[in-house]
Design a protein around this motif. Structure first.
Motif, short mmCIF file in Angstrom:
data_model
loop_
_atom_site.label_atom_id
_atom_site.label_comp_id
_atom_site.label_asym_id
_atom_site.label_seq_id
_atom_site.Cartn_x
_atom_site.Cartn_y
_atom_site.Cartn_z
N THR A 99 0.79 -1.11 0.12
CA THR A 99 0.14 0.01 -0.03
C THR A 99 0.95 1.35 0.07
N THR A 100 0.26 2.32 -0.61
CA THR A 100 1.29 3.57 -0.82
C THR A 100 0.31 4.56 -1.11
N ARG A 101 0.86 5.86 -0.65
CA ARG A 101 0.18 7.12 -0.69
C ARG A 101 1.05 8.24 -0.76
N ALA A 102 0.81 9.32 -1.50
CA ALA A 102 1.79 10.57 -1.45
C ALA A 102 0.95 11.35 -0.35
N THR A 103 1.50 11.41 0.59
CA THR A 103 0.78 11.92 1.94
C THR A 103 0.71 13.36 1.85
N CYS A 104 1.89 14.21 1.59
CA CYS A 104 2.02 15.68 1.44
C CYS A 104 2.77 16.21 0.88
N TYR A 105 2.95 17.42 0.33
CA TYR A 105 4.09 17.90 -0.44
C TYR A 105 3.98 19.61 -0.15
N ASN A 106 5.31 20.11 -0.68
CA ASN A 106 5.51 21.46 -0.62
C ASN A 106 6.02 21.88 -2.21
N ARG A 107 6.71 22.88 -2.48
CA ARG A 107 7.06 23.36 -3.75
C ARG A 107 8.04 22.48 -4.01
N TYR A 108 8.88 21.89 -3.27
CA TYR A 108 10.22 21.25 -3.90
C TYR A 108 10.16 19.63 -3.47
N PHE A 109 9.23 19.48 -2.32
CA PHE A 109 9.63 18.10 -1.80
C PHE A 109 8.24 17.62 -1.69
N ALA A 110 8.26 16.18 -1.78
CA ALA A 110 7.07 15.14 -1.78
C ALA A 110 7.30 14.09 -0.58
N PHE A 111 6.32 13.80 0.35
CA PHE A 111 6.53 12.84 1.36
C PHE A 111 5.52 11.67 0.92
N ARG A 112 5.96 10.60 0.80
CA ARG A 112 5.45 9.41 0.33
C ARG A 112 5.49 8.08 1.40
N GLU A 113 4.55 7.58 1.76
CA GLU A 113 4.81 6.53 2.60
C GLU A 113 4.16 5.09 1.96
N PHE A 114 4.82 4.13 2.56
CA PHE A 114 4.48 2.65 1.93
C PHE A 114 4.23 1.78 3.18
N HIS A 137 6.93 -0.63 7.46
CA HIS A 137 6.49 0.88 7.11
C HIS A 137 7.47 1.80 6.73
N ILE A 138 7.29 2.31 5.53
CA ILE A 138 8.49 3.22 4.91
C ILE A 138 7.90 4.46 4.89
N GLU A 139 8.80 5.44 5.25
CA GLU A 139 8.53 6.79 4.73
C GLU A 139 9.54 7.56 4.16
N SER A 140 9.31 8.20 3.01
CA SER A 140 10.26 8.58 1.96
C SER A 140 10.01 10.06 1.68
N ILE A 141 11.10 10.72 1.12
CA ILE A 141 11.39 11.97 0.61
C ILE A 141 11.76 12.06 -0.84
N TRP A 142 10.91 12.73 -1.40
CA TRP A 142 11.22 12.66 -3.07
C TRP A 142 11.20 14.24 -3.50
N VAL A 143 12.20 14.44 -4.89
CA VAL A 143 12.11 15.67 -5.52
C VAL A 143 11.81 15.39 -6.86
N THR A 144 11.63 16.48 -7.56
CA THR A 144 11.61 16.23 -9.17
C THR A 144 12.93 16.92 -9.65
N ILE A 147 17.45 20.19 -9.18
CA ILE A 147 15.96 20.07 -8.41
C ILE A 147 15.22 21.15 -8.90
N VAL A 148 13.91 20.79 -9.40
CA VAL A 148 12.90 21.72 -9.84
C VAL A 148 11.65 21.66 -9.14
N SER A 149 10.98 22.54 -9.05
CA SER A 149 9.57 22.56 -8.43
C SER A 149 8.68 21.65 -9.00
N ILE A 150 7.90 21.11 -7.97
CA ILE A 150 6.91 20.07 -8.50
C ILE A 150 5.90 20.47 -9.52
N PRO A 151 5.79 20.19 -10.66
CA PRO A 151 4.64 20.60 -11.36
C PRO A 151 3.19 20.41 -10.79
N GLU A 152 2.43 21.21 -10.84
CA GLU A 152 1.05 20.84 -10.50
C GLU A 152 0.34 19.93 -10.99
#
Length: 253
Positions: A79-94, A106-113, A121-126
């Protein structure tokens, strides 16, 4: 509104396990990344779409908590979900659950584009993040920094040359390879007598084709926790590519 969750089942195969017949950390990461890719594809924002935008998702950190690793021929629910994000970082759980519904991992992770051409690194497109219905926040959760190796540590060391088959579609070493390199610095006698219960791994610099890397590890002796190891991967110029902290428990027989 809560972020969309995505779940799928997976049968553990023999080539995903080690000599103890349990899933390896590297294969665990491959399993959960497949579930996130299946979610992005189901929402119409998969690899093809983001590649057309000239970007790719890159993980910067995982924090993994393990109740038990799945074993060979076991069917688990991912199971996974993209829990929250801001301009440059996304927080995803598994999450990984067994057939009785018990949580295994249980896994927590931080992602960038990252821009494929500039490697910056660039801002995450809407249009990429909106379909997940994830919460926009000012600050995503912090995962803490792994304990660092220092000059006083007694090191266990292994050297590696990056092969063609270590490289993924982003043009750098696939993230799962780091797990093998990091943990393989520990002796087999240790690995067959201990089980991994948590891991905090942070990615600092890209490793690319034909780089020579050094995996160094040390047992922590000044910790209240029973068994802790510190790790890093060094590039041939001395820069840290990856650092990690692992917590272990003896295997009771």
């Amino acid at each position: 509104m809560a972020a969309k969750e995505f779940s799928e089942t997976h049968r553990v195969t023999f080539y995903e396990t080690d000599v103890t017949n349990t899933v390896t950390p590297a294969m665990l990461i491959n399993m959960i990344i497949l579930s996130s890719e299946d979610q992005t594809n189901s929402l119409g924002v998969g690899a093809k779409m983001v590649t057309e935008l000239g970007i790719g998702w890159v993980v910067t950190q995982y924090k993994i908590d393990i109740t038990r690793m799945p074993t060979n021929d076991e069917t688990v629910k991912l199971t996974t979900r993209a829990t929250c994000y801001n301009r440059y970082f996304a927080f995803r759980e598994f999450w990984v659950h067994d057939e009785t519904g018990q949580e295994c991992v249980h896994i927590e992770s931080i992602w960038v584009t990252m821009n494929h051409h500039t490697r910056k690194i660039v801002s995450i497109p809407e249009e990429v993040i909106t379909p997940f219905e994830t919460e926009q926040v000012k600050m995503i959760p912090r995962l803490g920094r792994p304990k660092r190796l220092d000059d006083a540590d007694q090191l266990m060391v292994k050297d590696y040359r990056v092969r063609y088959f270590d490289i993924d579609g982003n043009g750098h070493v696939n993230n799962s390879r780091y797990f093998d390199w990091l943990i393989d610095a520990l002796p087999m006698s240790f690995l067959t007598r201990h089980r991994l219960v948590s891991m905090n791994i942070r990615f600092e610099n890209e490793v690319q084709y034909h780089h020579d890397v050094k995996s160094e590890a040390a047992l922590v002796t000044d910790s209240n926790d029973p068994i802790v190891t510190k790790h890093h991967i060094l590039l041939d110029n001395g820069d840290v590519a990856t650092e990690a902290e692992c917590h272990w428990q003896p295997i009771m027989k």
